[in-house]
Scaffold this motif. Structure first.
Motif, PDB file in Angstrom:
ATOM      1  N   GLY A   1       0.764  12.103   1.903  1.00 46.19           N
ATOM      2  CA  GLY A   1       0.279  11.530   3.108  1.00 46.19           C
ATOM      3  C   GLY A   1       0.680  10.214   3.780  1.00 46.19           C
ATOM      4  N   LYS A   2       0.779   9.254   2.594  1.00 44.86           N
ATOM      5  CA  LYS A   2       1.264   7.901   3.039  1.00 44.86           C
ATOM      6  C   LYS A   2       2.729   7.987   3.251  1.00 44.86           C
ATOM      7  CE  LYS A   2      -2.270   5.551   0.417  1.00 44.86           C
ATOM      8  NZ  LYS A   2      -2.477   6.700  -0.716  1.00 44.86           N
TER       9      LYS A   2
ATOM     10  N   GLN B   1      -8.380   4.589  -5.917  1.00 45.59           N
ATOM     11  CA  GLN B   1      -7.149   3.840  -5.929  1.00 45.59           C
ATOM     12  C   GLN B   1      -6.301   4.521  -4.312  1.00 45.59           C
ATOM     13  OE1 GLN B   1      -4.642   3.883  -9.138  1.00 45.59           O
ATOM     14  NE2 GLN B   1      -6.124   2.618 -10.597  1.00 45.59           N
ATOM     15  N   ASN B   2      -6.345   5.820  -4.263  1.00 46.16           N
ATOM     16  CA  ASN B   2      -5.980   6.433  -3.309  1.00 46.16           C
ATOM     17  C   ASN B   2      -6.549   5.703  -1.987  1.00 46.16           C
ATOM     18  OD1 ASN B   2      -4.266   8.029  -1.618  1.00 46.16           O
ATOM     19  ND2 ASN B   2      -5.947   9.493  -1.922  1.00 46.16           N
TER      20      ASN B   2
ATOM     21  N   ASP C   1       1.647   8.600  -1.852  1.00 45.08           N
ATOM     22  CA  ASP C   1       1.607  10.026  -1.937  1.00 45.08           C
ATOM     23  C   ASP C   1       1.953  10.777  -0.924  1.00 45.08           C
ATOM     24  OD1 ASP C   1      -0.471   9.747   0.006  1.00 45.08           O
ATOM     25  OD2 ASP C   1      -2.135   9.746  -1.401  1.00 45.08           O
TER      26      ASP C   1
ATOM     27  N   PHE D   1      -5.121  -0.758   2.706  1.00 46.75           N
ATOM     28  CA  PHE D   1      -3.883  -1.761   2.699  1.00 46.75           C
ATOM     29  C   PHE D   1      -3.142  -1.726   3.856  1.00 46.75           C
ATOM     30  CE2 PHE D   1      -4.744  -2.566  -1.924  1.00 46.75           C
ATOM     31  CZ  PHE D   1      -4.759  -3.855  -2.044  1.00 46.75           C
ATOM     32  N   LEU D   2      -2.787  -0.349   4.077  1.00 48.75           N
ATOM     33  CA  LEU D   2      -1.854   0.017   5.303  1.00 48.75           C
ATOM     34  C   LEU D   2      -2.544   0.270   6.637  1.00 48.75           C
ATOM     35  CD1 LEU D   2      -1.430   3.200   5.765  1.00 48.75           C
ATOM     36  CD2 LEU D   2      -0.572   3.315   3.325  1.00 48.75           C
TER      37      LEU D   2
ATOM     38  N   GLY E   1       0.890  -1.432  -0.088  1.00 44.57           N
ATOM     39  CA  GLY E   1      -0.058  -0.031  -0.018  1.00 44.57           C
ATOM     40  C   GLY E   1       0.965   1.231  -0.056  1.00 44.57           C
ATOM     41  N   PHE E   2       1.888   1.279   0.771  1.00 37.31           N
ATOM     42  CA  PHE E   2       2.814   2.323   0.993  1.00 37.31           C
ATOM     43  C   PHE E   2       3.378   2.861  -0.560  1.00 37.31           C
ATOM     44  CE2 PHE E   2       2.923   1.969   5.714  1.00 37.31           C
ATOM     45  CZ  PHE E   2       2.351   3.329   5.780  1.00 37.31           C
TER      46      PHE E   2
ATOM     47  N   VAL F   1       3.231   9.193   6.953  1.00 36.53           N
ATOM     48  CA  VAL F   1       2.881   7.877   7.861  1.00 36.53           C
ATOM     49  C   VAL F   1       3.793   6.922   7.716  1.00 36.53           C
ATOM     50  CG1 VAL F   1       1.069   6.065   8.059  1.00 36.53           C
ATOM     51  CG2 VAL F   1       0.193   8.420   7.675  1.00 36.53           C
TER      52      VAL F   1
ATOM     53  N   ALA G   1      -0.908   0.042  10.269  1.00 42.37           N
ATOM     54  CA  ALA G   1      -0.320   1.450  11.011  1.00 42.37           C
ATOM     55  C   ALA G   1      -0.980   1.426  12.274  1.00 42.37           C
ATOM     56  CB  ALA G   1      -0.778   2.358   9.914  1.00 42.37           C
TER      57      ALA G   1
ATOM     58  N   TYR H   1       0.561   2.872  -4.154  1.00 44.48           N
ATOM     59  CA  TYR H   1      -0.390   4.244  -3.980  1.00 44.48           C
ATOM     60  C   TYR H   1       0.186   5.322  -3.392  1.00 44.48           C
ATOM     61  CZ  TYR H   1      -3.438  -0.054  -4.512  1.00 44.48           C
ATOM     62  OH  TYR H   1      -4.122  -1.076  -5.114  1.00 44.48           O
TER      63      TYR H   1
ATOM     64  N   SER I   1      -7.848   2.760  -1.534  1.00 42.37           N
ATOM     65  CA  SER I   1      -7.590   1.319  -1.284  1.00 42.37           C
ATOM     66  C   SER I   1      -6.301   1.295  -0.795  1.00 42.37           C
ATOM     67  CB  SER I   1      -7.827   0.593  -2.790  1.00 42.37           C
ATOM     68  OG  SER I   1      -7.313   1.190  -3.597  1.00 42.37           O
ATOM     69  N   GLY I   2      -5.398   2.341  -1.119  1.00 39.42           N
ATOM     70  CA  GLY I   2      -3.958   2.348  -0.458  1.00 39.42           C
ATOM     71  C   GLY I   2      -4.160   2.379   0.910  1.00 39.42           C
ATOM     72  N   TRP I   3      -5.181   3.327   1.476  1.00 40.28           N
ATOM     73  CA  TRP I   3      -5.081   3.377   2.855  1.00 40.28           C
ATOM     74  C   TRP I   3      -5.573   2.363   3.625  1.00 40.28           C
ATOM     75  CZ3 TRP I   3      -2.596   7.173   5.435  1.00 40.28           C
ATOM     76  CH2 TRP I   3      -2.514   8.111   4.667  1.00 40.28           C
TER      77      TRP I   3
END
Lengths: 268, 296
Positions: free
Chosen positions: A98-99, B13-14, A96, B20-21, A90-91, A102, B25, A94, B16-18
């Motif tokens: 914000g990620k 997609q953005n 960006d 995933f992590l 995910g990091f 984090v 986190a 995707y 779904s990225g969140w």
């Protein structure tokens, strides 16, 4: 001159190898001998292995501790690999602003010494009734910055056009992960598995804190308990150490390459 | 018409990225950062169980008047200053010896030197405890060789006990660090070494002028990792020397454990001590990174 250097190089490496392996050979030989023979410095395998085994089984619940250690380590490894690989993916895929922020915060967690979180974790877990449970064992290390970083690094080599093609074929984001990423990253998973399993199997401080019940004891705890007596039975003690080391030594030899890649891979 | 739809896809997609992590986190927030915050609050309190009262910085002041804690701090730094450099230099020498195309049995050497990593911390601590016991293997050999008349109790004397801990740590971790250096060396073109040899550079010069500078990032990383590990030493102190004789080899984590779970629990004081470790880890990592940057 050059030949002399060669000899020196080999001599140094042979000495280092012998010193590295000797304590393990000592353990192996001591496990097969009577304690009195071990004390005498006997360095050839004896025939006392079965006796030592019987006496160890009579003193401690080896089967139970083995079962617990395997159970905790396997459950932790499976869940941890799923959670951390999802996150690393995910990091990276995707990513960006914000990620990335984090991710940097997560990396800070690497600096937090376990001693600083141990007491609050113990309080939290004891009020949540998680002492002496598998959940209690696994939760603190279920998600580690190290594994997330390792999977993020490997996701970097995952080709973007494959994802686009998969999306056009109608795969959703989760299926892309399980059907495309997961099979192609086998070597990263093997490395992550080795490291997580070894760390889980070897962990000592946290189980010592939360596993007060003898039934929840792990192998390292059992070995540490054995040395408490006044007279040490070296044969029995070394047999216990051997039993505690066999799983990690097997994993080491099976996956030595991926273990080496794993510990260094995340830092490239 | 197509533009808002694409935005929508990106947003999807953005999101779904969140997803995933998120699990990882959230777990790190709950299992690292939340307890860290709780420990900070705890470190300003005193008492037992639910009977905790604010006490200001008393715990922090007490730390520096506590002889055992000061001893644990000294021990930890002793291990740090003596053991870490010996181990890293040894690992560097071994790695550069193994990074030789003409060397035979390379794989065998590497496996044997790396093998100590396969033993658990408790196991190797107990193996070394047995080896160096009064009636242990080392004493038996020393007596047989006529160097000693009776067994020397290595673990009952502060200095020899500390040396045993250092030897054990070097044994367990040298191969581990060597593997880092070996993988770092693979990024250095072998022709650099060949060229240096043709120019007549001595192995020592090659080591100090080529290997060490090019491996600097890896050396920095291993130094930070070892520092972090040394500040958190626990298993060895508990199982090799039991902190003894008379707390003379105890490490900070071991003392914190005793203060929390062995003696009458004093969570507030233990939390304050654990915060000192946290600060030390952060400061030392910062210093090492600064030093590492400067040599560029």
């Amino acid at each position: 001159m050059i030949k002399l250097k060669r000899v020196g190089q080999y001599a140094f490496l042979i000495l280092a190898s012998i010193l590295s392996v000797f304590p393990l050979i000592y353990m192996l030989i001591a496990a097969t001998n009577k304690s009195v023979d071990v004390i005498k410095g006997k360095m050839i395998p004896g025939n006392y292995l079965i006796e030592n085994f019987k006496s160890l089984m009579a003193q401690q619940d080896v089967g139970g501790a083995m079962w617990n250690s395997f159970k905790y380590a396997i459950v932790l490894t499976v869940i941890s690999l799923i959670i951390c690989s999802l996150a690393g993916y995910g990091f990276e895929i995707y990513h960006d602003k914000g990620k990335d922020i984090v991710m940097n915060i997560i990396l800070l967690a690497m600096m937090v010494p376990f001693a600083a979180t141990m007491i609050p974790l113990f309080q939290m877990f004891s009020s949540a009734k998680l002492l002496n449970t598998t959940m209690g064992f696994i939760l603190p290390t279920i998600s580690t910055p190290f594994l997330i970083m390792m999977f993020r690094q490997s996701a970097r080599s995952f080709p973007h056009d494959i994802m686009e093609a998969a999306r056009i074929d109608g795969l959703n984001e989760i299926s892309i992960f399980f059907k495309m990423f997961f099979p192609t990253m086998r070597s990263t998973y093997a490395a992550a598995m080795t490291i997580t399993f070894m760390n889980a199997w070897n962990s000592y401080l946290w189980p010592k804190v939360i596993m007060s019940d003898a039934k929840s004891m792990t192998m390292p705890m059992l070995v540490a308990n054995l040395k408490a007596g006044y007279v040490t039975d070296y044969g029995v003690l070394m047999l216990a150490v051997l039993l505690c080391s066999i799983p990690t030594i097997i994993v080491f030899f099976l996956l030595q390459k991926s273990f080496a890649e794993g510990i260094t891979g995340a830092v490239k | 018409m197509s533009k808002p739809k694409k935005m929508n896809l990106n947003q999807k997609q953005n999101l779904s990225g969140w997803f995933f992590l998120a699990p990882a986190a959230i777990m790190i927030a709950l299992m690292s950062f939340l307890p860290m915050l709780k420990a900070l609050i705890l470190s300003f309190k005193t008492g037992i169980g639910t009977n905790m009262t604010w006490t200001g910085i008393t715990n922090y002041v007490r730390m520096f008047q506590d002889a055992v804690f000061m001893q644990s701090l000294k021990n930890t730094f002793l291990y740090l200053i003596i053991q870490v450099p010996i181990m890293l230099i040894l690992a560097l020498i071994l790695a550069s010896m193994l990074n030789d195309k003409h060397l035979r049995c390379k794989g065998l050497f590497r496996t044997m030197i790396f093998l100590p990593c396969a033993t658990s911390l408790v196991s190797y601590a107990i193996i070394f405890r047995s080896l160096f016991a009064v009636d242990g293997f080392v004493n038996t050999i020393l007596i047989k060789l006529g160097l000693l008349n009776t067994g020397y109790n290595f673990l009952a004397h502060p200095n020899s006990a500390r040396i045993i801990i250092i030897i054990a740590l070097v044994w367990r971790w040298t191969g581990y660090n060597m593997v880092f250096y070996l993988s770092g060396l693979q990024n250095i073109e072998y022709s650099v070494y060949e060229a240096a040899k043709i120019d007549g550079a001595s192995p020592f010069k090659i080591f100090t002028k080529i290997t060490v500078p090019l491996l600097k990032p890896t050396i920095l990383l291993t130094a930070i990792m070892s520092t972090n590990g040394t500040l958190q030493l626990f298993d060895e102190s508990v199982n090799l020397t039991a902190g003894g004789p008379a707390n003379s080899t105890i490490t900070m984590s071991h003392y914190i454990y005793n203060m929390s779970f062995k003696y009458v629990p004093n969570f507030g004081y233990a939390a304050a001590m654990s915060y000192l470790i946290l600060i030390l880890v952060a400061v030392l990592a910062f210093v090492q990174m600064k030093v590492g940057d400067k040599r560029d």
